[in-house]
Design a protein around this motif. Sequence first.
Motif, PDB file in Angstrom:
ATOM      1  N   PRO A 159      66.718  79.852  25.708  1.00 50.64           N
ATOM      2  CA  PRO A 159      65.817  80.015  27.220  1.00 50.64           C
ATOM      3  C   PRO A 159      64.418  80.074  26.847  1.00 50.64           C
ATOM      4  N   VAL A 160      63.723  79.702  27.663  1.00 52.64           N
ATOM      5  CA  VAL A 160      62.352  79.756  27.604  1.00 52.64           C
ATOM      6  C   VAL A 160      61.663  80.133  29.249  1.00 52.64           C
ATOM      7  N   ALA A 161      62.233  80.352  30.178  1.00 51.40           N
ATOM      8  CA  ALA A 161      61.611  80.428  31.421  1.00 51.40           C
ATOM      9  C   ALA A 161      62.747  80.552  32.562  1.00 51.40           C
ATOM     10  N   ALA A 162      62.559  81.289  33.646  1.00 53.83           N
ATOM     11  CA  ALA A 162      63.405  81.110  34.875  1.00 53.83           C
ATOM     12  C   ALA A 162      63.017  79.955  35.474  1.00 53.83           C
ATOM     13  N   GLU A 163      64.237  79.197  35.838  1.00 50.92           N
ATOM     14  CA  GLU A 163      63.880  78.089  36.829  1.00 50.92           C
ATOM     15  C   GLU A 163      62.873  78.478  37.822  1.00 50.92           C
ATOM     16  N   ARG A 164      63.145  79.368  38.992  1.00 49.56           N
ATOM     17  CA  ARG A 164      62.460  79.882  39.621  1.00 49.56           C
ATOM     18  C   ARG A 164      60.760  80.107  39.643  1.00 49.56           C
ATOM     19  N   ASP A 165      60.567  80.083  38.314  1.00 47.80           N
ATOM     20  CA  ASP A 165      59.133  80.381  38.032  1.00 47.80           C
ATOM     21  C   ASP A 165      58.340  79.061  37.731  1.00 47.80           C
ATOM     22  N   ILE A 166      59.359  77.998  37.637  1.00 46.78           N
ATOM     23  CA  ILE A 166      58.666  76.639  37.495  1.00 46.78           C
ATOM     24  C   ILE A 166      58.368  76.054  38.745  1.00 46.78           C
ATOM     25  N   THR A 167      57.232  76.058  39.427  1.00 47.95           N
ATOM     26  CA  THR A 167      56.756  75.615  40.728  1.00 47.95           C
ATOM     27  C   THR A 167      55.919  74.310  40.715  1.00 47.95           C
ATOM     28  N   ARG A 216      57.380  70.807  36.712  1.00 42.51           N
ATOM     29  CA  ARG A 216      58.450  70.137  37.474  1.00 42.51           C
ATOM     30  C   ARG A 216      57.895  68.754  37.871  1.00 42.51           C
ATOM     31  N   SER A 217      58.864  67.734  37.577  1.00 42.48           N
ATOM     32  CA  SER A 217      58.097  66.402  38.111  1.00 42.48           C
ATOM     33  C   SER A 217      59.244  65.680  38.845  1.00 42.48           C
ATOM     34  N   ARG A 218      59.013  65.233  40.070  1.00 42.39           N
ATOM     35  CA  ARG A 218      60.092  64.630  40.678  1.00 42.39           C
ATOM     36  C   ARG A 218      61.406  65.319  40.711  1.00 42.39           C
ATOM     37  N   GLY A 219      61.413  66.717  41.043  1.00 44.65           N
ATOM     38  CA  GLY A 219      62.701  67.465  41.114  1.00 44.65           C
ATOM     39  C   GLY A 219      63.252  67.672  39.582  1.00 44.65           C
ATOM     40  N   LYS A 220      62.595  67.360  38.533  1.00 44.48           N
ATOM     41  CA  LYS A 220      63.305  67.524  37.351  1.00 44.48           C
ATOM     42  C   LYS A 220      62.391  68.371  36.431  1.00 44.48           C
ATOM     43  N   ILE A 221      62.721  69.324  35.644  1.00 44.58           N
ATOM     44  CA  ILE A 221      61.837  70.256  34.829  1.00 44.58           C
ATOM     45  C   ILE A 221      61.971  69.471  33.391  1.00 44.58           C
ATOM     46  N   VAL A 222      60.541  69.376  32.896  1.00 47.40           N
ATOM     47  CA  VAL A 222      60.428  68.820  31.473  1.00 47.40           C
ATOM     48  C   VAL A 222      59.625  69.610  30.700  1.00 47.40           C
ATOM     49  N   ALA A 223      59.640  69.065  29.361  1.00 50.54           N
ATOM     50  CA  ALA A 223      59.075  70.335  28.367  1.00 50.54           C
ATOM     51  C   ALA A 223      58.689  69.385  27.371  1.00 50.54           C
ATOM     52  N   PHE A 224      57.030  69.643  26.972  1.00 46.51           N
ATOM     53  CA  PHE A 224      56.436  68.919  26.067  1.00 46.51           C
ATOM     54  C   PHE A 224      55.741  70.035  25.239  1.00 46.51           C
ATOM     55  N   GLY A 228      53.098  64.794  40.215  1.00 49.50           N
ATOM     56  CA  GLY A 228      54.224  64.836  39.215  1.00 49.50           C
ATOM     57  C   GLY A 228      53.635  64.540  37.858  1.00 49.50           C
ATOM     58  N   CYS A 229      52.228  64.438  37.709  1.00 51.20           N
ATOM     59  CA  CYS A 229      51.952  64.215  36.137  1.00 51.20           C
ATOM     60  C   CYS A 229      50.988  65.573  35.910  1.00 51.20           C
ATOM     61  N   ILE A 230      50.876  65.701  34.383  1.00 49.46           N
ATOM     62  CA  ILE A 230      50.005  66.789  34.093  1.00 49.46           C
ATOM     63  C   ILE A 230      48.805  66.346  33.661  1.00 49.46           C
ATOM     64  N   VAL A 231      47.743  67.197  33.934  1.00 48.30           N
ATOM     65  CA  VAL A 231      46.351  66.952  33.770  1.00 48.30           C
ATOM     66  C   VAL A 231      45.572  67.710  32.828  1.00 48.30           C
ATOM     67  N   CYS A 232      45.037  67.222  31.724  1.00 48.37           N
ATOM     68  CA  CYS A 232      44.412  68.136  30.583  1.00 48.37           C
ATOM     69  C   CYS A 232      43.248  68.678  31.105  1.00 48.37           C
ATOM     70  N   MET A 245      54.634  65.200  22.652  1.00 47.91           N
ATOM     71  CA  MET A 245      55.891  65.092  22.138  1.00 47.91           C
ATOM     72  C   MET A 245      56.800  65.653  23.192  1.00 47.91           C
ATOM     73  N   GLN A 246      57.820  64.927  23.519  1.00 51.10           N
ATOM     74  CA  GLN A 246      58.730  65.877  24.347  1.00 51.10           C
ATOM     75  C   GLN A 246      59.960  66.421  23.748  1.00 51.10           C
ATOM     76  N   TYR A 247      60.377  67.371  24.419  1.00 51.69           N
ATOM     77  CA  TYR A 247      61.470  68.246  24.060  1.00 51.69           C
ATOM     78  C   TYR A 247      62.796  68.017  24.845  1.00 51.69           C
ATOM     79  N   HIS A 248      63.777  68.188  24.292  1.00 45.81           N
ATOM     80  CA  HIS A 248      65.054  68.619  25.284  1.00 45.81           C
ATOM     81  C   HIS A 248      64.983  69.443  26.156  1.00 45.81           C
ATOM     82  N   CYS A 249      65.059  69.241  27.466  1.00 49.07           N
ATOM     83  CA  CYS A 249      65.282  70.531  28.417  1.00 49.07           C
ATOM     84  C   CYS A 249      66.242  70.152  29.333  1.00 49.07           C
ATOM     85  N   ASP A 250      66.882  71.608  29.769  1.00 46.16           N
ATOM     86  CA  ASP A 250      67.919  71.438  30.768  1.00 46.16           C
ATOM     87  C   ASP A 250      68.046  72.805  31.364  1.00 46.16           C
ATOM     88  N   VAL A 251      68.669  72.820  32.686  1.00 41.35           N
ATOM     89  CA  VAL A 251      68.879  74.172  33.404  1.00 41.35           C
ATOM     90  C   VAL A 251      70.116  74.403  33.507  1.00 41.35           C
TER      91      VAL A 251
END
Lengths: 70, 333
Positions: free
Chosen positions: B26-34, B51-59, B78-82, B115-121
Amino acid sequence: MVVIDRELCIGSATCVRLAPAVFQLDSSGLAVVVDPMGADRVTVERAANRCPAGAIFLDETGVPGDEPGR
Amino acid sequence: MYGVEERENPKPAAGYGSPLRAYWHPVAAERDITDAPVAATLLGERIVLFRSRGKIVAFKDLCAHRGAQLSLGHLRDGCIVCPYHGFTYDNTGACIYIPSQPKEAQRIPARLELMQYHCDVSYGLVWVALEDPVAKIPDFPEFDDHQYRSHMAFRQFWACSAARFIENATDFSHFPYVHPGSLGDPEHPEMHPFEVERTPYGLHWCYDAQLPPSAGHLGGTVAYEVKLIFPFTSWARADGEDGATILFTAAQPISGGECSMWLLFARDHSHDQPDDIWTKFSEQIWYEDKRVVESQRPEELPVDLTKEVHLRAADAGGLAYRALLEEIGLDYA
């Protein structure tokens, strides 16, 4: 004298690996002394010091204590 | 030559190559990813969640361009900007925009991806596996069972390893000393022997404990059932006079000497009572544990049994746990 408190022994076999001529596991999986003279004193002391259960007692006088572990 | 080797390069739990990377944590509470990126650290690795298009992703929290921390940036469509040069990555980790190039003539270098990691809720928690997982997310079926009332109690950060934390969460012999009057009875500290069973998920055991009268809502004799879900989750069911209460405790291994714990409850009784009763009680219990567990040295749990002293009855769970850690090749956890 080498004494094993079998109530403390967890059967890790650390003593068997360090001094197999002195210690073995019996059919219950706990350590027994098979030959107290099977290795030099340094080796036996090392086995006692590395026992993860602290179950090996060495008696300096050569006479076993009445109640090992006390 | 001795039969037991001294290990000159002990293999720790955190860092690259750790076998723990192939488990869900576990790395975070779903409700904290807004609507903003969220940073987390897992096994010494910085990760970014969004969160991107309703899905939480991890990199990996690292821009492929100059290594800046992406979680300092922001989200756009839905994209992340450096935060450094504005390189923009989509929810697959592909770079789709480099601001310093003309918009109509973008030339995206082939290696410019995250680099993407496996992520689920599950159970309101975001779980991440840094490598292809060798086990599933720990089971907590009662959380979504309508016969139970469930809630997330709290998260805490502890200055100890996740293994130290979870061993304490499944240890009973400290109750009379760390929790006198609430979980343990100082007049009855003896532990009777109990069998620890190895299971596909980890370890399982049962233990009946007599709680002191001052234990409040728990009261009387409590039948505990414990599942230590390898490597860092405890599912513990306490059957008392009121009914069954499940404590689901999952630890996030941040680094060798730090972890974060999450506590969730499910109970089949007292549905008319506020959840806060259980939360407040547990806060006090974990507070009592924390000061002792954080004092343990080394901070990481030594897998080699000769580094500590073990009791056959009271430490049966801890001994079996060390055997599991050893089997995946860890010297410390």
